[in-house]
Design a protein around this motif. Structure first.
Motif, mmCIF file in Angstrom:
data_model
loop_
_atom_site.group_PDB
_atom_site.id
_atom_site.type_symbol
_atom_site.label_atom_id
_atom_site.label_comp_id
_atom_site.label_asym_id
_atom_site.label_seq_id
_atom_site.Cartn_x
_atom_site.Cartn_y
_atom_site.Cartn_z
ATOM 1 N N PHE A 74 0.770 -1.131 -0.126
ATOM 2 C CA PHE A 74 0.174 -0.019 -0.050
ATOM 3 C C PHE A 74 0.787 1.379 0.026
ATOM 4 O O PHE A 74 0.328 2.344 -0.057
ATOM 5 C CB PHE A 74 -1.069 -0.050 1.267
ATOM 6 C CG PHE A 74 -2.356 -0.579 1.059
ATOM 7 C CD1 PHE A 74 -2.301 -1.736 -0.121
ATOM 8 C CD2 PHE A 74 -3.480 -0.076 1.421
ATOM 9 C CE1 PHE A 74 -3.627 -2.260 -0.443
ATOM 10 C CE2 PHE A 74 -4.656 -0.909 0.977
ATOM 11 C CZ PHE A 74 -4.814 -1.626 0.071
ATOM 12 N N LYS A 83 -3.869 7.029 -0.447
ATOM 13 C CA LYS A 83 -3.535 6.873 1.099
ATOM 14 C C LYS A 83 -2.499 8.176 1.622
ATOM 15 O O LYS A 83 -1.840 8.561 0.775
ATOM 16 C CB LYS A 83 -2.871 5.485 1.593
ATOM 17 C CG LYS A 83 -3.705 4.222 0.944
ATOM 18 C CD LYS A 83 -5.091 3.977 1.779
ATOM 19 C CE LYS A 83 -5.952 2.790 1.243
ATOM 20 N NZ LYS A 83 -7.154 3.044 1.754
ATOM 21 N N GLU A 406 -11.797 -2.898 -3.570
ATOM 22 C CA GLU A 406 -12.291 -2.863 -2.006
ATOM 23 C C GLU A 406 -11.916 -3.914 -1.286
ATOM 24 O O GLU A 406 -11.542 -4.031 -0.084
ATOM 25 C CB GLU A 406 -13.865 -2.577 -2.178
ATOM 26 C CG GLU A 406 -14.341 -1.245 -2.666
ATOM 27 C CD GLU A 406 -15.752 -1.295 -3.072
ATOM 28 O OE1 GLU A 406 -16.552 -2.270 -2.889
ATOM 29 O OE2 GLU A 406 -16.238 -0.119 -3.536
ATOM 30 N N GLU A 409 -8.449 -3.393 0.081
ATOM 31 C CA GLU A 409 -8.371 -2.549 1.334
ATOM 32 C C GLU A 409 -8.820 -3.279 2.690
ATOM 33 O O GLU A 409 -8.365 -3.250 3.622
ATOM 34 C CB GLU A 409 -9.680 -1.361 1.181
ATOM 35 C CG GLU A 409 -9.212 -0.172 0.099
ATOM 36 C CD GLU A 409 -9.947 0.966 0.244
ATOM 37 O OE1 GLU A 409 -11.255 0.750 -0.083
ATOM 38 O OE2 GLU A 409 -9.513 1.836 0.878
ATOM 39 N N TYR A 412 -6.030 -5.327 3.614
ATOM 40 C CA TYR A 412 -4.979 -4.695 4.419
ATOM 41 C C TYR A 412 -5.382 -4.262 5.818
ATOM 42 O O TYR A 412 -4.344 -4.651 6.709
ATOM 43 C CB TYR A 412 -4.960 -3.151 3.630
ATOM 44 C CG TYR A 412 -3.762 -2.442 4.505
ATOM 45 C CD1 TYR A 412 -2.543 -2.480 3.836
ATOM 46 C CD2 TYR A 412 -4.054 -1.577 5.387
ATOM 47 C CE1 TYR A 412 -1.384 -1.633 4.550
ATOM 48 C CE2 TYR A 412 -2.942 -0.767 6.124
ATOM 49 C CZ TYR A 412 -1.584 -1.004 5.574
ATOM 50 O OH TYR A 412 -0.619 -0.246 6.241
#
Lengths: 421, 237
Positions: A74, A83, A406, A409, A412
């Motif tokens: 990321f 981010k 999505e 995410e 993560y």
């Protein structure tokens, strides 16, 4: 070598003997001791699982110099503006609350005979089992004209944190219509799709902020992971912006000059404004100091990640040479759980279950345009071997690509919770 | 009685570990495969500097489509197989090497085939070393064949073991959060164990569509799914 019945029996008998072995304790110490070096996806996970599952039966010490850990995964999304730097930073407070003795120091030596780790601060820590998960270091002299002192002028940003912030600042300061250059690494390296996700994220930033800018990539490889997906994504979203020069077109013949800010590719000199040099990689230095490497990496046994050199020293993640798994945070986290189960079994006699490994690498190409590649792996006598896998297809619908992003995410949040608690 | 128990114990341990010791099989022996490949070298080259001869060179054959290699003139049969979507994998190459014409009717490969499965496995292991490595290109073809867990009687010893379930569940937690938070990845906490078992079998049979879950559920056997359910049940209590 194939597995035949004799090997199978031999391995099983050894495994049964290991399982039946009595609990191992260090001399003059009440509890068995595990020392973990490196607090990333491999080390943090291993430390947390051993501490959590042994319920206080094992002393777990984690040695990690940084007080704040920035995930490499990321960090490209930070470059692209998806981010903030704070989003990818994690402290070790919850791990400490979970029973792990977190020591912020550098491990500078391992005495495998005395079974101790020495720290830069002067302390020496004894272990019964040592787990090394130090990530990567760079091979000296890998790119002509670049060494570690060049990393301010030409950042690698392949260890996340200050390097990521530096590269982002340079990207933002690029003159209108300027050139961003990347020198991509040779195999094997951390995060196979990483450089190409980075190209996508830099392109995304430039499209919105500096649309006449250009990106050139000098690559020592003729092909790379998710190549068709990235090339489709670059053509669809960043038309004419990305010039990828692979090994077949001279991308393997590169030198850089940090004073002139030039990149010379196959004899042709390019003036550039930002130069992201990602050099060839090797195991984190402590693995080499511990004497468990062979060449650039540390060979390990697939069944538990113990090193070929020493059954009481384990190597996880990027530094290990294990077979078919890519060097990724997901892989390190997966290997850490197998290793934690085996280490706990060896020290306390708890059940040791079959090694199962998996990996998925998500990459973001543009807003709501995520792709992924994944596989499952199992231990053979020789290595961790790939047995099944999948990859996103070219031409997928926007809905599926959005769902994939999505999902990344969600992953993560999942993996960082799994690492740090 | 006690003596009998003591002698039986190592057997039980053996059975438990046997399940874990062998979960996948390498394609074959590369050294032996190099010797088998001598039968092929009249027409095919492989390795550094290999070029097309009577047959195409075989670098990168794993994962490539039939008749995909540019610059070589394939038979119409092979070109049609390529257009139909034939991809060279360990399975398709094994079938082709056993009897080339059984897979591609009018292939120009004038070879009766390798009848011994071991020879085919070995030569495929050898050829596999000249195609992409999954550690560098994760989507590259597998280098081993998964063994069907359901055929291994020893693993029955693990039936419904919640401790084994907890270990297996750690793989779920790389993506799914244990506190039930769902953002991008659905929550799997507080499910009825029966619903969970049904869902996992539906992924295993590829009825539920999601590549990651199909892949992960696909390698769990009935007992392992039961162990996961047993573990999740302990969380409810």
């Amino acid at each position: 070598m194939t597995i035949n019945r004799r090997h199978f029996l031999g391995t099983s008998a050894a495994a049964a003997a290991a399982l039946a072995a009595p609990m191992v304790k260090a001399d003059g110490h009440g509890k068995p001791r595990v020392v973990v070096v490196g607090g990333g996806a491999g080390g943090a996970t291993a430390a947390r699982y051993i501490a959590k599952d042994s319920k206080g039966e094992i002393d777990v010490t984690l040695i990690e110099p940084s007080r704040m850990y920035y995930t490499c995964f990321f960090s490209n999304l930070y470059l692209g503006g998806f981010k903030e730097i704070e989003d990818i930073g994690h402290s070790y407070g919850t791990l400490a609350s979970g029973g792990v003795n977190v020591v912020h120091d550098w491990a500078i030596g391992v005495d495998r005979d005395a079974k101790t780790v020495s720290l830069a601060g002067g302390a020496t820590i004894a272990y019964d089992k040592l787990i090394l998960s130090p990530g990567i270091d760079f091979v000296e002299g890998a790119v002509e004209g670049w060494d570690i002192s060049s990393q301010n002028a030409m950042p690698h940003a392949y260890k996340a944190g200050s390097q990521s912030e530096l590269l982002k600042a340079q990207l933002m300061a690029m003159p209108e219509g300027g050139t961003f250059a990347m020198v991509a690494p040779p195999n094997p390296y951390r995060c196979p799709p990483g450089p190409y996700e980075r190209v996508s994220m830099v392109a995304h930033f430039l499209k919105n902020n500096n649309p006449t800018a250009k990106i050139i990539v000098a690559d020592p490889k003729p092909k790379f992971s998710k190549m068709a997906l990235f090339q489709e994504g670059w053509a669809d979203n960043y038309e004419g912006m990305v010039d990828w020069i692979g090994a077949d077109f001279g991308g393997d013949s590169v030198s850089v000059d940090q004073n002139a800010m030039t990149v010379t590719i196959d004899g042709e000199v390019n003036n550039v404004d930002v130069c992201n040099v990602i050099p060839a990689m090797k195991a984190g230095r402590i693995a080499e100091l511990a004497g468990v490497t062979d060449g650039h990496w540390a060979p390990v046994n697939a069944i538990d990640m113990s090193t070929k050199a020493d059954p009481d020293v384990y190597v996880l993640g990027d530094s290990s040479q294990q077979g078919d798994m890519p060097k990724s945070g997901f892989s390190a986290n997966s290997q850490a759980k197998v290793c934690a189960n085996a280490v706990r079994g060896a020290l306390t006699g708890s059940k040791v279950f079959p090694a199962k490994f998996s990996n998925t690498c998500w990459s973001l190409i543009d807003t709501d345009n995520g792709v992924k590649v994944g596989a499952t792996y199992e231990a053979t006598d020789e290595k961790i071997a790939k047995v099944d896998g999948f990859i996103s297809a070219t031409g997928e619908s926007a809905e599926l690509r959005k769902a994939t992003y999505e999902e990344s995410e969600g992953w993560y949040t999942g993996i960082t919770t799994d690492m740090f608690g | 009685m006690i003596k009998n128990f003591v002698t039986l114990l190592p057997v039980a341990l053996f059975a438990l570990c046997a399940a874990g010791a062998l979960e996948a099989e390498e394609l074959g022996d590369t050294d032996a495969g190099q010797k088998v490949f001598k039968k092929c070298t009249g027409c095919h080259q492989v390795g550094s500097g290999a070029v097309d001869k009577i047959g195409p060179h075989l670098n990168g054959v794993f994962g490539s489509g039939a008749a995909e290699h540019e610059g070589y003139r394939y038979s119409k049969s092979m070109a049609r197989a390529g257009a139909d979507g034939l991809i060279w994998t360990a399975e398709t190459l094994d079938a082709y090497l056993e009897n080339p014409r059984a897979l591609v009717s009018k292939t120009r490969m004038n070879f009766r085939g390798l009848k011994k499965a071991e020879d085919r496995a070995n030569v495929l292991a050898y050829l596999r070393t000249f195609s992409d490595d999954p550690s560098d290109i994760p989507e590259a073809e597998p280098t081993a064949i998964a063994i069907d867990h359901d055929l291994d009687p020893a693993i029955l010893a693990l039936e419904g073991d919640p401790e084994y379930g907890e270990y297996l569940a750690s793989e779920c937690l790389t993506c799914h959060q244990s506190d039930g938070t769902a953002d991008g990845i659905p929550s799997i906490t507080l499910w009825e164990p029966e619903d969970f078992v049904i869902a996992m079998h539906a992924y295993k049979r590829k009825l539920r569509p999601h590549p990651v879950m199909q892949m992960l559920a696909g390698r769990l056997n009935d007992e392992e799914i039961a162990a996961l359910a047993a573990y999740f049940k302990t969380l409810e209590e």
